[in-house]
Design an enzyme around this catalytic site. Sequence first.
Site, short mmCIF file in Angstrom:
data_model
loop_
_atom_site.label_atom_id
_atom_site.label_comp_id
_atom_site.label_asym_id
_atom_site.label_seq_id
_atom_site.Cartn_x
_atom_site.Cartn_y
_atom_site.Cartn_z
N ASP A 172 0.17 -55.84 -52.80
CA ASP A 172 0.58 -55.46 -54.14
C ASP A 172 2.06 -55.06 -54.09
OD1 ASP A 172 1.24 -54.18 -56.49
OD2 ASP A 172 -0.70 -53.18 -56.71
N PHE A 229 -2.20 -47.21 -55.96
CA PHE A 229 -2.19 -47.42 -57.41
C PHE A 229 -2.06 -48.92 -57.67
CE2 PHE A 229 -0.43 -47.84 -61.67
CZ PHE A 229 -1.32 -47.03 -62.37
N LYS A 246 6.70 -55.51 -62.86
CA LYS A 246 7.88 -54.64 -62.94
C LYS A 246 9.22 -55.40 -62.92
CE LYS A 246 5.79 -50.26 -61.56
NZ LYS A 246 6.06 -49.42 -62.71
N1 PLP Z 1 0.60 -51.94 -58.74
C1 PLP Z 1 1.55 -51.07 -58.38
C2 PLP Z 1 1.92 -50.95 -56.95
C3 PLP Z 1 2.21 -50.28 -59.32
O1 PLP Z 1 3.16 -49.42 -58.95
C4 PLP Z 1 1.85 -50.44 -60.69
C5 PLP Z 1 2.48 -49.61 -61.72
O2 PLP Z 1 3.08 -48.59 -61.47
C6 PLP Z 1 0.84 -51.35 -61.02
C7 PLP Z 1 0.25 -52.09 -60.02
C8 PLP Z 1 0.41 -51.53 -62.45
O3 PLP Z 1 1.42 -52.19 -63.14
P1 PLP Z 1 1.40 -52.24 -64.76
O4 PLP Z 1 1.68 -50.87 -65.24
O5 PLP Z 1 2.46 -53.25 -65.10
O6 PLP Z 1 0.04 -52.71 -65.15
#
Ligand code: PLP
Length: 402
Positions: A230, A145, A259
């Site tokens: 990520d 994700f 986050k």
């Molecule tokens: N990358 C990872 C690993 C995530 O867990 C998330 C959100 O859960 C995102 C990217 C996307 O983040 P945002 O919701 O702040 O766009």
Amino acid sequence: MATLEHWYWLNMKNNLEAGELWASGLQNNYGTPSISLVKGIGASVWDVEGNEYLDFLGGIATNILGHAHPKIVSAITQQAKELGHVSNLYSHPRVLELAEKLKSMTGQESAKVFFCNSGAEANEAALKLSRLTGRKRIVSTVGSFHGRTFGALSITGQVSKQKPFKPLLKNVVFMPYDDLNKAKRAINKRTAMVIVEPIQGENGVVVPELGYLKALRELTTKHGVLLALDCVQTGMGRTGEWFGYENEGIVPDVITLAKGLGGGLPLGAMIAIGECASLFTPGSHGSTFGGNPIACASALAAISVLESEELLARNKSLELTLKLELSKNPIVSSVRGSGLLLGIVLKNEVAKDFVAKLQNVGVLANATSDSVIRIAPPLVVTDEQINEFIEKFRKVAQTYER
Ligand code: PLP
């Protein structure tokens, strides 16, 4: 003058009314929440009816210092009094300070930061950076994700999320997570960037074998490919390390964060290390709010508390306690994850029902699938709250034993 509707809104009395207002005023992309939260302190929150909950989801791994932490409240209040926002045509002390801090946390002198507002935006920035290598192909992982915007969705390895929005970006290849043989086949000299989560959070806190990230580092280096980690969910101390990959002893080319970074305020970052740190030139990319002074002040306060209270080290001991105690419940098949990002794997497909029952006894968590419950409490959670969670979890688990 306040209208009747306005008065009604301010005097909303219960969760049901809040749900009705949500359904009439907000789009249905999240469904309608069953409770409306009005107040929080540390790892506790209260709903509009005055019910108290242990917040073991922490804004989905975001409220790293919980709610209303005095150091964060004071930092953002002070900053709001001094300078609330400037465009990126000008610099300001907080953004400079935070960039230096993040650089030092990576341990890499060559690191340079691009600030944005969310995880998806941080990954969009990484995608654009990778295009400037002259290559186009991206390798991501099945089950990953990376966000909901078009670029981030294109590299998110979940068919159900992608399908309604096709066509997405071309030249994206998905390899199974934690499978080195498949990685060897997927990564080649045409690949611009490999993007991977140190732990797949949304996929149910899936932890790869130790050595996977190191092997990916070796493969990407061999083919001259950027390795982007990520760390949006694993970052900012949640796993007991700053970013969640350090146990592999590697240096990635790109780190994406959001986050927990803003200590509860919207802030994202794409950190580039080494040669790729100079790929962006004036005009390549931008964000109006990226590096906003108040969000940066909040991030600096959060990092300072994490350091001074040694919360990263404490995380590891809480992980052990939680794994040990939760595994004692017969319904639990395993507890995986690192630090305070844990996936409780159930033997039965009752995770959603289990989470609803937890909420009824005053605990917030979430189900990432039919059989996995995710917890990501604030790092300031107290020992008493950990024990209370274990006890309430046990009581709910017992309802499945009859
Ligand atoms: N990358 C990872 C690993 C995530 O867990 C998330 C959100 O859960 C995102 C990217 C996307 O983040 P945002 O919701 O702040 O766009």
